[in-house]
Enzyme design. Sequence first.
Site, PDB file in Angstrom:
ATOM      1  N   GLU A  52      66.006  11.451  85.046  1.00  0.00           N
ATOM      2  CA  GLU A  52      65.085  11.452  86.185  1.00  0.00           C
ATOM      3  C   GLU A  52      63.678  11.416  85.595  1.00  0.00           C
ATOM      4  O   GLU A  52      63.226  12.382  84.985  1.00  0.00           O
ATOM      5  CB  GLU A  52      65.273  12.703  87.032  1.00  0.00           C
ATOM      6  N   LYS A 112      68.442  18.391  96.504  1.00  0.00           N
ATOM      7  CA  LYS A 112      67.967  19.117  95.335  1.00  0.00           C
ATOM      8  C   LYS A 112      67.622  20.540  95.769  1.00  0.00           C
ATOM      9  O   LYS A 112      67.038  20.741  96.836  1.00  0.00           O
ATOM     10  CB  LYS A 112      66.720  18.403  94.786  1.00  0.00           C
ATOM     11  N   ARG A 129      54.846  11.812  87.761  1.00  0.00           N
ATOM     12  CA  ARG A 129      53.649  12.640  87.591  1.00  0.00           C
ATOM     13  C   ARG A 129      52.708  12.055  86.548  1.00  0.00           C
ATOM     14  O   ARG A 129      51.700  12.673  86.204  1.00  0.00           O
ATOM     15  CB  ARG A 129      54.053  14.070  87.194  1.00  0.00           C
TER      16      ARG A 129
END
Length: 322
Positions: free
Chosen positions: A41, A129, A45
């Site tokens: 993943e 999640k 950012r």
Amino acid sequence: MNEVLQKISRIGIVPVIKIENADQAVPLGKALCEGGLPCAEVTFRTKAAAEAIRRISKELPQMLVGAGTVLTTAQVDEAVEAGARFIVSPGLNPKVVRYCVERGIPITPGCANPSDVEQAIDLGLEAVKFFPAEAAGGLAMIKAMSAPYGNIKFMPTGGINAKNLNEYLAFPKILACGGSWMVNETLLKEERYDEIARLTREAVHTMLDFKIKHVGVNAKDTEDAMKTASLFGGMLQQPVLPNPRSVFAGDLVEVMSGCGRGTHGHIAISCNDVSRAVAYLESKGIEFNYDSLEYDQKGKMKLIYCKEEIGGFAVHLADKDD
């Protein structure tokens, strides 16, 4: 369940990576694959995220790569165009989730309370999640929160490490665990890919926990099997335990009653999860005989034989609790 989510479940651990330099993406991906985790993943950012996903997707097609920390529909488009096969977000933004669902893009949004989970279910999701996992109550919170929602799966991320990994994965409503301990920023900055591969292997071995369960010996018939098992039982001070197909000497030796696999016999290897063990070993080139696959009463894989003998022995994986 969605095919991508099934693959994530079989892999078991999703490395969460933050890449500042896209040139590091492929070497990092190779280290993860070498260590046994062909999945990542890549968090959105950094400015390098989309390019990192693009390079991994192109150079390492065997990897299941997704985008994390996705906050907008524009980022969804950017990530998917780069090659992301799944989307992860820190919270549940109905606009982003709906956008993904309408386009058939797997998304696991962050959920930390029952209201979030109910929104996810209403939006048609099968998995969410749980973030930040440890700070939000950990496994105890997941167990309490999941009780009313029978079909939803959770992917806890945040505070997961080698020490608590298996505690999470043992709970059947856990899809997989996200973590970054094998890919911390210092190792990546210093480009210590060998160490990343080592920590990844260590994580996989912790998750699977391979052990010799028993050795199988072939006998010509039931009488011969009982005689052989009795000899092993006496020698090893183990009880002799007959069953329809074989006789056990405790849980160390199984003597097959004229129906054994393998030229010389078989070796049973236990693991925490047969499905994840198969996925890992197949990524290493091991083939399996799916005609031998057995499930338990809950539909979980409990036993499967390798396709080829090793040193004259048939080899099968077995659930450690079976």
